[in-house]
Design a protein around this motif. Structure first.
Motif, PDB file in Angstrom:
ATOM      1  N   ARG A  52      41.210  43.301  53.805  1.00 17.85           N
ATOM      2  CA  ARG A  52      40.449  43.830  52.674  1.00 17.85           C
ATOM      3  C   ARG A  52      40.999  43.341  51.346  1.00 17.85           C
ATOM      4  O   ARG A  52      40.237  43.059  50.412  1.00 17.85           O
ATOM      5  N   LEU A  53      42.325  43.205  51.249  1.00 18.44           N
ATOM      6  CA  LEU A  53      42.953  42.871  49.981  1.00 18.44           C
ATOM      7  C   LEU A  53      43.035  41.374  49.712  1.00 18.44           C
ATOM      8  O   LEU A  53      43.187  40.965  48.558  1.00 18.44           O
ATOM      9  N   LEU A  54      42.978  40.559  50.747  1.00 21.46           N
ATOM     10  CA  LEU A  54      43.109  39.118  50.539  1.00 21.46           C
ATOM     11  C   LEU A  54      41.972  38.609  49.656  1.00 21.46           C
ATOM     12  O   LEU A  54      40.797  38.856  49.922  1.00 21.46           O
ATOM     13  N   ASN A  55      42.335  37.911  48.598  1.00 20.69           N
ATOM     14  CA  ASN A  55      41.353  37.328  47.702  1.00 20.69           C
ATOM     15  C   ASN A  55      41.980  36.109  47.033  1.00 20.69           C
ATOM     16  O   ASN A  55      43.085  35.701  47.377  1.00 20.69           O
ATOM     17  N   ARG A  56      41.309  35.529  46.083  1.00 28.57           N
ATOM     18  CA  ARG A  56      41.776  34.295  45.455  1.00 28.57           C
ATOM     19  C   ARG A  56      42.680  34.543  44.253  1.00 28.57           C
ATOM     20  O   ARG A  56      43.076  33.593  43.577  1.00 28.57           O
ATOM     21  N   ARG A  57      43.017  35.814  43.980  1.00 29.90           N
ATOM     22  CA  ARG A  57      43.796  36.100  42.791  1.00 29.90           C
ATOM     23  C   ARG A  57      45.143  36.747  43.090  1.00 29.90           C
ATOM     24  O   ARG A  57      46.152  36.392  42.498  1.00 29.90           O
ATOM     25  N   ASP A  58      45.181  37.694  44.002  1.00 29.43           N
ATOM     26  CA  ASP A  58      46.360  38.521  44.191  1.00 29.43           C
ATOM     27  C   ASP A  58      47.226  38.040  45.346  1.00 29.43           C
ATOM     28  O   ASP A  58      46.813  37.240  46.177  1.00 29.43           O
TER      29      ASP A  58
END
Length: 242
Positions: A52-58
C-alpha cells in the motif's frame, strides 16, 4: 521510492535500525515509512501494508525478522511490481534457540537477497552503500504479467471483440455446413481463410478467442494494428489447433 527490508534474529537491533533509517532516509519532499510486524497481523498484514505504501516518492522500511526466504521473496516481488529498487539490510547478532523460528540466512546469489548489506550492533549504518543501492541502482523491470495493462479505447476494444467473434461465427458455420479438415474456411477480412486440421468445438474456439484478446490487450502499439488483427487471430487459431 525504494524498499528497505530488514532481516535478522530477535534481539539483533532491527527496530533501532529502522528508526535510524527513517531519520536518515526521510527528508524534504520524501517521507520514510516504517512498517513493523510488531503492529500485529503477521506476515500477510506486513506485506499488504508495504504494498500500500510503495510509491515513487517515499521510502518504505520493513521492520521484521523476515527470517524465511519466502517472506523476503514476496517483499522483493512487491517492490518489483511497483517498479522500485529494494535492498536487504541484515542485522547481525541476536538470539537463537529451539523456541524461535528457524533463520534462513540471506544468500546474495538470490536476486531477492541483493543488494545485501550487513551491520553489527556496535557499527554505524552503512548509509553511503544504502543510498547507492536505493537511489542510484536501476529498479527491476516488472514481469509482463504484473504490469498494468495498457489502456485501450472503447472503439478498439469493441472492434477487437467484433472481429474475433466474426471469425468464430464463420468457423462454426462452416463446420455445421460440412467443411472437412484440410479445407479452407472463409473468414471475413482474411482472403486466404483458415485451414482446420481437425474439427474444433465452440468451447475450444471461445477459449482461444479469450486468450487472444487478453494477449492482444497487453501489447503495446495495437491500436494501429486493428485492421490486421483478424489475420493475426486466424494465424493464432491455426497455430493453436493442431
Amino acid at each position: 521510492m525504494p524498499l528497505v527490508v530488514l532481516c535478522g534474529r530477535p534481539g539483533s537491533g532491527k527496530t533501532r535500525r529502522a528508526a535510524e533509517l527513517r531519520e536518515a532516509l526521510g527528508g524534504a519532499g520524501r517521507a520514510a515509512h516504517v512498517v513493523s510486524e510488531a503492529a500485529g497481523g503477521g506476515r500477510a498484514a506486513l506485506r499488504a501494508e508495504v504494498q500500500r505504501l510503495l510509491n515513487r516518492r517515499d521510502v518504505v522500511i520493513a521492520d521484521a525478522g523476515n527470517e524465511a526466504r519466502s517472506i523476503r521473496y514476496e517483499l522483493y516481488c512487491a517492490a518489483r511490481q511497483a517498479g522500485t529498487a529494494s535492498c536487504l539490510l541484515l542485522c547481525l547478532g541476536g538470539r537463537d534457540g529451539p523456541d524461535l523460528p528457524p533463520f534462513e540466512a540471506p544468500d546474495p546469489r538470490n536476486r531477492w537477497d541483493r543488494p545485501l548489506l550487513a551491520v553489527r550492533a556496535e557499527e554505524p549504518l552503512p548509509l553511503d552503500a544504502l543510498r547507492a543501492a536505493l537511489f542510484e541502482g536501476a529498479a527491476p523491470v516488472p514481469h509482463r504479467s504484473t504490469r498494468p495493462q495498457p489502456l485501450r479505447s472503447a472503439g478498439f476494444l469493441h472492434g477487437l471483440d467484433r472481429l474475433t467473434q466474426d471469425v468464430l461465427t464463420a468457423v462454426v458455420a462452416a463446420q455445421r455446413g460440412g467443411a472437412l479438415p484440410g479445407e479452407a474456411v472463409p473468414v471475413p477480412g482474411v482472403p486466404e481463410g483458415l485451414v482446420l486440421s481437425r474439427p474444433v468445438s465452440l468451447a475450444e474456439l471461445s477459449r482461444l478467442r479469450r486468450q487472444f484478446i487478453s494477449y492482444t490487450k497487453m501489447q503495446e502499439g495495437c491500436e494501429e494494428n486493428l485492421p490486421r488483427l483478424a489475420a493475426m487471430f486466424v494465424q493464432y487459431l491455426s497455430r493453436s489447433i493442431q
